[in-house]
Design a protein around this motif. Structure first.
Motif, PDB file in Angstrom:
ATOM      1  N   VAL A   4       0.832  -1.199   0.000  1.00 52.21           N
ATOM      2  CA  VAL A   4       0.000   0.000   0.000  1.00 52.21           C
ATOM      3  C   VAL A   4       0.870   1.254   0.000  1.00 52.21           C
ATOM      4  N   HIS A  16      -6.192   6.765   7.429  1.00 52.94           N
ATOM      5  CA  HIS A  16      -5.850   5.676   6.518  1.00 52.94           C
ATOM      6  C   HIS A  16      -4.714   4.827   7.088  1.00 52.94           C
ATOM      7  N   GLY A  19      -5.991   2.747   9.785  1.00 51.09           N
ATOM      8  CA  GLY A  19      -6.875   1.738   9.221  1.00 51.09           C
ATOM      9  C   GLY A  19      -6.108   0.561   8.655  1.00 51.09           C
ATOM     10  N   TYR A  20      -5.072   0.848   7.867  1.00 55.10           N
ATOM     11  CA  TYR A  20      -4.271  -0.240   7.299  1.00 55.10           C
ATOM     12  C   TYR A  20      -3.565  -1.040   8.389  1.00 55.10           C
ATOM     13  N   SER A  70      -3.966   4.944  -1.378  1.00 54.36           N
ATOM     14  CA  SER A  70      -4.969   5.835  -0.802  1.00 54.36           C
ATOM     15  C   SER A  70      -4.638   7.247  -1.245  1.00 54.36           C
ATOM     16  N   ILE A  93      -8.202   3.789  -3.397  1.00 54.53           N
ATOM     17  CA  ILE A  93      -9.172   4.362  -2.464  1.00 54.53           C
ATOM     18  C   ILE A  93      -8.945   5.864  -2.494  1.00 54.53           C
ATOM     19  N   GLN A 124     -16.919   6.865   4.876  1.00 57.90           N
ATOM     20  CA  GLN A 124     -16.687   6.052   6.069  1.00 57.90           C
ATOM     21  C   GLN A 124     -17.876   5.980   7.012  1.00 57.90           C
ATOM     22  N   HIS A 295     -13.063   4.579   8.783  1.00 54.50           N
ATOM     23  CA  HIS A 295     -12.053   4.261   7.775  1.00 54.50           C
ATOM     24  C   HIS A 295     -11.582   2.808   7.832  1.00 54.50           C
ATOM     25  N   GLN A 298     -14.079   0.678   5.987  1.00 49.03           N
ATOM     26  CA  GLN A 298     -14.055   0.778   4.529  1.00 49.03           C
ATOM     27  C   GLN A 298     -12.783   0.162   3.957  1.00 49.03           C
ATOM     28  N   ILE A 299     -11.676   0.325   4.651  1.00 46.89           N
ATOM     29  CA  ILE A 299     -10.435  -0.308   4.189  1.00 46.89           C
ATOM     30  C   ILE A 299     -10.589  -1.823   4.179  1.00 46.89           C
ATOM     31  N   GLN A 300     -11.207  -2.372   5.211  1.00 53.36           N
ATOM     32  CA  GLN A 300     -11.466  -3.811   5.221  1.00 53.36           C
ATOM     33  C   GLN A 300     -12.346  -4.217   4.044  1.00 53.36           C
TER      34      GLN A 300
END
Length: 384
Positions: A4, A16, A19-20, A70, A93, A124, A295, A298-300
């Motif tokens: 990423v 972000h 989130g990651y 992202s 994203i 989100q 977030h 949504q990342i998942q």
């Protein structure tokens, strides 16, 4: 392991990054990019990231083997960076708003189609327990046809908020509170209720004469079935009490969660329908909590979609619809007339150039700073 990169390391980038980090078993951040590389270096230190730093997204795409980026840059850059990434065979994203114009949205979606890669637009708030549960309650249709929707996207921002170099201008920010704050609630509206058939709107700037754009707007959407949606977008509301209220023929439900049901007496006056209230409350209470909110949620969703385990909840077409509704609000307010949906390519606000030409400019941007020492942001998520 998906690799990423994060392009843009301003105020929203930490959402972000964190989130990651929730999904370190399936992805890793390998690069950060910012036109101010010292900001990217600072973010790498703060979040203990062993990454390469770039000052140009094209250099990153040419040098790094990445699977997903992202895009966390100012809105006017979203289309170019997203299209270049998709053309390079990278999933994207992109932060809200999706782009500065519907023309750019269409180009982004076309690039995604040609590349076969995923394009997801940040929304989100869909990934919050309150919103997921409200959507499922609405889908039961227990409250009857929706006759009125009230969207209160109330925020408060101080005068200096628009001093940041890219904010407060039509060219770089693309709009004011309707586009950059209420976008979350407007997305929820079109997700839960669908797109209206026409929009009437008024915009104003009441407290930020250092910005070209609006700090408050009020819009009315009318649906084919005659129901109305009332949308208030603001950065002048102290307390930031945000809510979405759906008034059905039989009951009302909302976020923050509240349910009230009425039935008619013989003379037409209301009395409480406790049975329906209890039924709706039971449905809401039995629905599952969301494991990852905001977030991370949504990342998942995107990671699972890349792995072929589900469809995207928020793709480029969903992002475009939200921008189309916002664009209709700007067109109706600026040209002082009711706007029919869907908008067409011949419309005065379809292109970025058309928006810049036809939008209402309230004031000249007076101040410009490259960055604030305090980069913390509030998202209003605790209000719902």
């Amino acid at each position: 392991m998906l690799k990423v990169a994060i392009i843009g390391t301003g105020a929203i980038a930490p959402s972000h990054i964190q989130g990651y980090k929730e999904f370190s078993e399936s992805c890793e951040i390998v690069a950060l990019c910012d036109i101010y590389p010292e900001k990217a270096e600072k973010a790498a230190r703060e979040y203990d990231l062993n990454v390469n730093i770039y000052d140009d997204h094209q250099k990153l795409l040419a040098s790094e083997d990445v699977d997903l980026v992202s895009v966390c840059t100012p809105p006017y850059t979203h289309a170019e960076i997203s299209i270049n990434s998709l053309d390079a065979g990278v999933h994207v994203i992109v932060e809200k708003p999706m782009a500065s114009s519907l023309e750019e949205c269409d180009a982004m979606n076309e690039a995604a189609k040609k590349s076969g890669k995923l394009l997801s637009v940040i929304a989100q708030n869909r990934f919050r327990t309150s919103m997921m549960k409200l959507k499922q309650v609405l889908d039961t249709e227990l409250m009857g046809p929706i006759v009125h929707t009230q969207v209160d996207s109330f925020w408060w921002r101080g005068y200096s908020y628009y001093d940041l170099w890219w904010r407060g201008t039509w060219e770089k920010e693309g709009g004011g509170c309707t586009l950059n704050h209420a976008v979350h609630h407007i997305d929820i509206l079109q997700w839960m209720k669908g797109m209206p058939s026409e929009i009437t709107a008024v915009t104003s700037n009441t407290a930020h004469d250092n910005a070209e754009v609006e700090d408050i707007s009020i819009a009315i959407g009318k649906y084919e079935d005659g129901s109305l949606a009332q949308i208030t977008s603001s950065v002048v509301h102290h307390g930031e009490e945000q809510q979405l209220i759906f008034q059905g023929k039989n009951a009302r439900v909302s976020a923050p969660w509240k349910v009230t049901a009425s039935k008619s007496k013989e003379n037409g006056f209301p009395e409480g329908d406790l049975e329906l209230e209890e039924k709706l409350q039971k449905v809401y209470g039995e629905l599952a909590e969301v494991e990852y909110e905001g977030h991370p949620g949504q990342i998942q969703d995107v990671l699972l979609a890349i792995q072929g385990k589900k469809e995207l909840l928020v793709d480029g077409q969903q992002g475009r619809q939200t921008l189309e509704l916002i664009t209709a609000i700007y067109q109706a307010a600026s040209l002082k007339g009711t706007v029919k949906l869907p908008l067409t390519e011949e419309g005065p606000f379809y292109t970025r150039e058309g928006s810049l030409k036809n939008a209402t400019y309230f004031f000249e941007k007076k101040n410009s700073v490259s960055n604030f020492s305090d980069t913390t942001i509030t998202t209003g998520s605790d209000k719902n």
